[in-house]
Motif scaffolding. Structure first.
Motif, PDB file in Angstrom:
ATOM      1  N   GLY A   1       0.818  -1.274   0.031  1.00  0.00           N
ATOM      2  CA  GLY A   1       0.008  -0.116   0.129  1.00  0.00           C
ATOM      3  C   GLY A   1       0.833   1.338   0.114  1.00  0.00           C
ATOM      4  O   GLY A   1       2.005   1.300   0.465  1.00  0.00           O
TER       5      GLY A   1
ATOM      6  N   PHE B   1      -4.874   6.649   3.736  1.00  0.00           N
ATOM      7  CA  PHE B   1      -4.843   5.607   2.488  1.00  0.00           C
ATOM      8  C   PHE B   1      -4.660   6.357   1.070  1.00  0.00           C
ATOM      9  O   PHE B   1      -5.583   7.232   0.920  1.00  0.00           O
ATOM     10  CB  PHE B   1      -5.733   4.739   2.452  1.00  0.00           C
TER      11      PHE B   1
ATOM     12  N   ASN C   1      -7.062  -0.943  -5.401  1.00  0.00           N
ATOM     13  CA  ASN C   1      -7.846  -0.051  -4.645  1.00  0.00           C
ATOM     14  C   ASN C   1      -7.477   1.328  -4.381  1.00  0.00           C
ATOM     15  O   ASN C   1      -6.077   1.392  -4.273  1.00  0.00           O
ATOM     16  CB  ASN C   1      -7.892  -0.620  -3.179  1.00  0.00           C
ATOM     17  N   TYR C   2      -8.301   2.521  -4.658  1.00  0.00           N
ATOM     18  CA  TYR C   2      -7.557   3.765  -4.534  1.00  0.00           C
ATOM     19  C   TYR C   2      -8.459   4.447  -3.678  1.00  0.00           C
ATOM     20  O   TYR C   2      -9.568   4.349  -3.555  1.00  0.00           O
ATOM     21  CB  TYR C   2      -7.547   4.596  -6.116  1.00  0.00           C
ATOM     22  N   ALA C   3      -7.902   5.599  -3.154  1.00  0.00           N
ATOM     23  CA  ALA C   3      -8.883   6.472  -2.408  1.00  0.00           C
ATOM     24  C   ALA C   3      -9.439   7.222  -3.446  1.00  0.00           C
ATOM     25  O   ALA C   3      -8.944   7.607  -4.624  1.00  0.00           O
ATOM     26  CB  ALA C   3      -7.797   7.591  -1.649  1.00  0.00           C
TER      27      ALA C   3
ATOM     28  N   TYR D   1      -7.094  -0.703   2.639  1.00  0.00           N
ATOM     29  CA  TYR D   1      -7.218   0.704   2.877  1.00  0.00           C
ATOM     30  C   TYR D   1      -6.890   1.265   4.353  1.00  0.00           C
ATOM     31  O   TYR D   1      -6.656   2.507   4.608  1.00  0.00           O
ATOM     32  CB  TYR D   1      -8.719   0.992   2.561  1.00  0.00           C
TER      33      TYR D   1
END
Length: 124
Positions: free
Chosen positions: A35, A47, A59-61, A106
């Motif tokens: 991450g 995150f 996975n993204y903010a 996250y």
């Protein structure tokens, strides 16, 4: 000694791009999720993006979706964060981290290893 070492930070104008790298040493992290987090002065660490062990799940903010891309090269034990369309609010120290599982990637908690951080400054 296990180490995660970030590089690639610097000063860039708004709208510009940077590519961060995080190289691991001391052990392999092939099975680990990776991450990227960031922390601006006076704010909590937040995150940014995560990738599973194979690189097939990411996975993204919301704040970086469509602008940042996370990837990894397990042969090089390295994870990357390609940042484009940078904004002044992206200014922060960026940290990479590793955790055994991808679920809840996250969350700051659950990461076993952290790098020392690299500064990213975006000027307006």
């Amino acid at each position: 000694q296990v180490q995660l070492v970030e590089s690639g930070g610097g000063l860039v104008q708004a709208g510009g791009s940077l590519r961060l790298s995080c190289a691991a040493s001391g052990r392999t992290f092939i099975s680990y999720a990776k991450g990227w987090f960031r922390q601006a002065p006076g704010k909590e660490r937040e995150f940014v993006a995560a990738v599973n062990w194979s690189g097939r799940r990411t996975n993204y903010a919301d704040s970086v979706k469509g602008r940042f891309a996370i990837s990894r090269d397990n042969a090089k034990n390295t994870v990357y964060l390609q940042m484009s369309g940078l904004k002044p609010e992206d200014t922060a120290v960026y940290y990479c981290a590793a955790r055994p599982d991808y679920s809840s990637s996250y969350s700051v908690t659950g990461y076993d290893y952290w790098g020392q951080g690299t500064q990213v400054t975006v000027s307006s």
